[in-house]
Structures are given as C-alpha cells and as structure tokens.
Motif scaffolding. Sequence first.
Motif, PDB file in Angstrom:
ATOM      1  N   ARG A   1       3.379  15.965  27.930  1.00 28.00           N
ATOM      2  CA  ARG A   1       2.090  15.403  28.331  1.00 28.00           C
ATOM      3  C   ARG A   1       1.655  14.309  27.360  1.00 28.00           C
ATOM      4  O   ARG A   1       1.125  13.268  27.773  1.00 28.00           O
ATOM      5  CB  ARG A   1       1.027  16.504  28.401  1.00 28.00           C
ATOM      6  CG  ARG A   1       1.149  17.424  29.589  1.00 28.00           C
ATOM      7  CD  ARG A   1      -0.148  18.162  29.858  1.00 28.00           C
ATOM      8  NE  ARG A   1      -0.518  19.023  28.746  1.00 28.00           N
ATOM      9  CZ  ARG A   1      -0.195  20.307  28.635  1.00 28.00           C
ATOM     10  NH1 ARG A   1       0.536  20.876  29.597  1.00 28.00           N
ATOM     11  NH2 ARG A   1      -0.577  21.022  27.598  1.00 28.00           N
ATOM     12  N   VAL A   2       1.861  14.564  26.068  1.00 28.78           N
ATOM     13  CA  VAL A   2       1.514  13.568  25.049  1.00 28.78           C
ATOM     14  C   VAL A   2       2.339  12.304  25.241  1.00 28.78           C
ATOM     15  O   VAL A   2       1.817  11.185  25.192  1.00 28.78           O
ATOM     16  CB  VAL A   2       1.723  14.149  23.631  1.00 28.78           C
ATOM     17  CG1 VAL A   2       1.635  13.042  22.572  1.00 28.78           C
ATOM     18  CG2 VAL A   2       0.698  15.240  23.341  1.00 28.78           C
TER      19      VAL A   2
ATOM     20  N   MET B   1      -3.106   6.616  14.709  1.00 31.90           N
ATOM     21  CA  MET B   1      -3.026   8.014  15.126  1.00 31.90           C
ATOM     22  C   MET B   1      -2.472   8.904  14.033  1.00 31.90           C
ATOM     23  O   MET B   1      -2.905  10.039  13.853  1.00 31.90           O
ATOM     24  CB  MET B   1      -2.149   8.125  16.371  1.00 31.90           C
ATOM     25  CG  MET B   1      -2.761   7.550  17.645  1.00 31.90           C
ATOM     26  SD  MET B   1      -1.553   7.445  18.977  1.00 31.90           S
ATOM     27  CE  MET B   1      -0.905   9.118  18.984  1.00 31.90           C
ATOM     28  N   SER B   2      -1.492   8.387  13.279  1.00 33.46           N
ATOM     29  CA  SER B   2      -0.839   9.202  12.245  1.00 33.46           C
ATOM     30  C   SER B   2      -1.689   9.339  11.001  1.00 33.46           C
ATOM     31  O   SER B   2      -1.419  10.193  10.149  1.00 33.46           O
ATOM     32  CB  SER B   2       0.503   8.574  11.866  1.00 33.46           C
ATOM     33  OG  SER B   2       0.306   7.380  11.124  1.00 33.46           O
ATOM     34  N   GLN B   3      -2.712   8.490  10.861  1.00 34.77           N
ATOM     35  CA  GLN B   3      -3.601   8.500   9.698  1.00 34.77           C
ATOM     36  C   GLN B   3      -2.834   8.330   8.390  1.00 34.77           C
ATOM     37  O   GLN B   3      -3.208   8.872   7.346  1.00 34.77           O
ATOM     38  CB  GLN B   3      -4.423   9.807   9.675  1.00 34.77           C
ATOM     39  CG  GLN B   3      -5.265   9.996  10.930  1.00 34.77           C
ATOM     40  CD  GLN B   3      -5.975  11.325  10.980  1.00 34.77           C
ATOM     41  OE1 GLN B   3      -5.606  12.265  10.278  1.00 34.77           O
ATOM     42  NE2 GLN B   3      -6.987  11.423  11.819  1.00 34.77           N
ATOM     43  N   GLY B   4      -1.738   7.563   8.478  1.00 34.49           N
ATOM     44  CA  GLY B   4      -0.946   7.269   7.286  1.00 34.49           C
ATOM     45  C   GLY B   4      -0.067   8.392   6.805  1.00 34.49           C
ATOM     46  O   GLY B   4       0.584   8.275   5.761  1.00 34.49           O
TER      47      GLY B   4
ATOM     48  N   VAL C   1      -0.664  18.984   8.111  1.00 39.85           N
ATOM     49  CA  VAL C   1      -0.431  18.351   9.409  1.00 39.85           C
ATOM     50  C   VAL C   1      -0.131  19.402  10.469  1.00 39.85           C
ATOM     51  O   VAL C   1      -0.704  19.392  11.566  1.00 39.85           O
ATOM     52  CB  VAL C   1       0.734  17.337   9.314  1.00 39.85           C
ATOM     53  CG1 VAL C   1       1.119  16.836  10.699  1.00 39.85           C
ATOM     54  CG2 VAL C   1       0.339  16.175   8.422  1.00 39.85           C
ATOM     55  N   ASN C   2       0.769  20.339  10.163  1.00 40.59           N
ATOM     56  CA  ASN C   2       1.175  21.347  11.142  1.00 40.59           C
ATOM     57  C   ASN C   2       0.038  22.267  11.537  1.00 40.59           C
ATOM     58  O   ASN C   2      -0.022  22.760  12.666  1.00 40.59           O
ATOM     59  CB  ASN C   2       2.343  22.169  10.596  1.00 40.59           C
ATOM     60  CG  ASN C   2       3.640  21.387  10.558  1.00 40.59           C
ATOM     61  OD1 ASN C   2       3.882  20.526  11.396  1.00 40.59           O
ATOM     62  ND2 ASN C   2       4.476  21.662   9.576  1.00 40.59           N
TER      63      ASN C   2
ATOM     64  N   GLU D   1      -0.707  15.062  19.254  1.00 42.16           N
ATOM     65  CA  GLU D   1      -0.624  13.607  19.341  1.00 42.16           C
ATOM     66  C   GLU D   1      -0.481  12.991  17.947  1.00 42.16           C
ATOM     67  O   GLU D   1       0.352  12.110  17.723  1.00 42.16           O
ATOM     68  CB  GLU D   1      -1.868  13.056  20.031  1.00 42.16           C
ATOM     69  CG  GLU D   1      -1.793  11.577  20.350  1.00 42.16           C
ATOM     70  CD  GLU D   1      -3.025  11.097  21.084  1.00 42.16           C
ATOM     71  OE1 GLU D   1      -4.097  11.030  20.455  1.00 42.16           O
ATOM     72  OE2 GLU D   1      -2.925  10.796  22.296  1.00 42.16           O
ATOM     73  N   ASN D   2      -1.279  13.464  16.989  1.00 42.45           N
ATOM     74  CA  ASN D   2      -1.194  12.970  15.617  1.00 42.45           C
ATOM     75  C   ASN D   2       0.153  13.300  14.992  1.00 42.45           C
ATOM     76  O   ASN D   2       0.769  12.474  14.315  1.00 42.45           O
ATOM     77  CB  ASN D   2      -2.309  13.568  14.758  1.00 42.45           C
ATOM     78  CG  ASN D   2      -3.698  13.172  15.209  1.00 42.45           C
ATOM     79  OD1 ASN D   2      -4.632  13.960  15.132  1.00 42.45           O
ATOM     80  ND2 ASN D   2      -3.849  11.965  15.713  1.00 42.45           N
ATOM     81  N   ARG D   3       0.611  14.535  15.216  1.00 43.94           N
ATOM     82  CA  ARG D   3       1.887  14.961  14.656  1.00 43.94           C
ATOM     83  C   ARG D   3       3.048  14.157  15.231  1.00 43.94           C
ATOM     84  O   ARG D   3       3.975  13.775  14.521  1.00 43.94           O
ATOM     85  CB  ARG D   3       2.114  16.452  14.929  1.00 43.94           C
ATOM     86  CG  ARG D   3       1.445  17.384  13.933  1.00 43.94           C
ATOM     87  CD  ARG D   3       1.672  18.833  14.309  1.00 43.94           C
ATOM     88  NE  ARG D   3       0.607  19.314  15.182  1.00 43.94           N
ATOM     89  CZ  ARG D   3       0.669  20.412  15.922  1.00 43.94           C
ATOM     90  NH1 ARG D   3       1.783  21.132  15.926  1.00 43.94           N
ATOM     91  NH2 ARG D   3      -0.346  20.785  16.653  1.00 43.94           N
TER      92      ARG D   3
END
Length: 230
Positions: A194-195, A223-226, A145-146, A152-154
């Motif tokens: 901004r996010v 957005m998090s994709q689980g 993830v990092n 935005e996803n993080r």
Amino acid sequence: MKVIEDSVLLHGKLTEYKFQQIFTDVDVLPFVLQKYKAGEILLHEGTDLHSLLYLVEGKVKATSSVETGRSLLLRFNHPLAIIGDIELVRHVPVQSQITAVTDCLCIALSFDYIYNFEMNNSLFLKNLLSHLSYKLQTSTTASRVNLLASVENRFASYLLSTTTPDNEFGLELQTTNIGEIADLLGTTHRHLNRVIRDLCERGVIEKSRRAIRILDEQVLEEMSQGIRYE
C-alpha cells in the motif's frame, strides 16, 4: 566463503585502509583474506565466532531475529566496518546475522591472536572503541525507527540506505522480494504494498517487476527525516 591467497591484494587493502595506524608490523600479522558472494551469510546469529572481520570491499547488512521468526533490519555496513567486535569483547555468540548485499572482501584476524598479542595495543583498542560506539549509535537509531516511525518513513530510510546512483535515471533498487523488505522493516507485505502504491501515485517512486526507481529523492529525504540504516 572463499579464502584468497593473494599477498599483493592483502597488502594493498592493508595500505588502503591504513592498518599500519592500528597494528605494528602489519606484514607479519596472520591476516586472512576472505571473499563472500552477494547473498551469502557471513555470520549466523547464535553461532560461535573465532575471528574479527574487517570489511574492506562491498556492503553487508545486519539483521536481528524476533520471536515471530522475522528479521528486523539494524544497519548496512560499508568499508571499513568491523564485524565481530561485540563478540570479541563480550565473549558471546554472534549477536546479529550478517549477510553480504554485494560481493564482499574481508580481512580476518583470529580472536586467539588478538587475545594473546593485541589486547594491550592502545591503537587497536581505540579503533575498536570507535567502531563499537558507532554501532551503539546506529543500533539506537534503528530501534527508534523500528518502534516509532511509520512504515512510510521506514521505507523511505530503507530506500535511501540501499540505492546507488544510476546516471541520469536517478536511484534504483534492484529487488523483486517485497516480502523480505517488509519483514526487515517490521511490517506486512500488504501494508508495504500500500505504501509503495501510494508513493507511485504521488510520483515519488516508480515500480516495475524488477526494480523500484526513485523519481523524487527530495521527498524521500523529507520522509526519512535524515535517518539511515547505516
């Protein structure tokens, strides 16, 4: 940290989390109840550790420092999490900073006792292996993830990992320190703002001076994709 002398509470937690399935004669083992306040650091990265900690109440976060002086978020831990398993097995200093997110209660068992009496206990070793493998899995996820996910996803993963149900008002994150969250997610304060502003304009979240409230959990899920930091 405060040591709690409460045999009734200790026995209750040992029973609740089925320590009798890991250790024999749990009532005579030298367990110690330790209480931590929200925001208190349980373990400092790079220091020596002398006890294995079982988190039996509350929530902690594990972070790892980087050369810039910032800290990256690895995971959030809930009961029954083990803290210090890597240090116990590898004989190394503390690998990650552990901080109490809420008031926490831990059951400690000294390394010396474990080395002398539990290293041939197959039930203990099996339980330890289960926690170590889970920690490897979550560390791999956090690294992916990092490195690969967008801010935005993080941030979506972070929100869903940290918030709690708040009755009819959805989910809420009680924080005003956006800079700290930005550091944990490996981004800048300006980029994260901004996010947040974009998500507010899209009606996904709502930000006040004291809190960030989730308005559309389904969008954040997508957005998090689980993926969760836990």
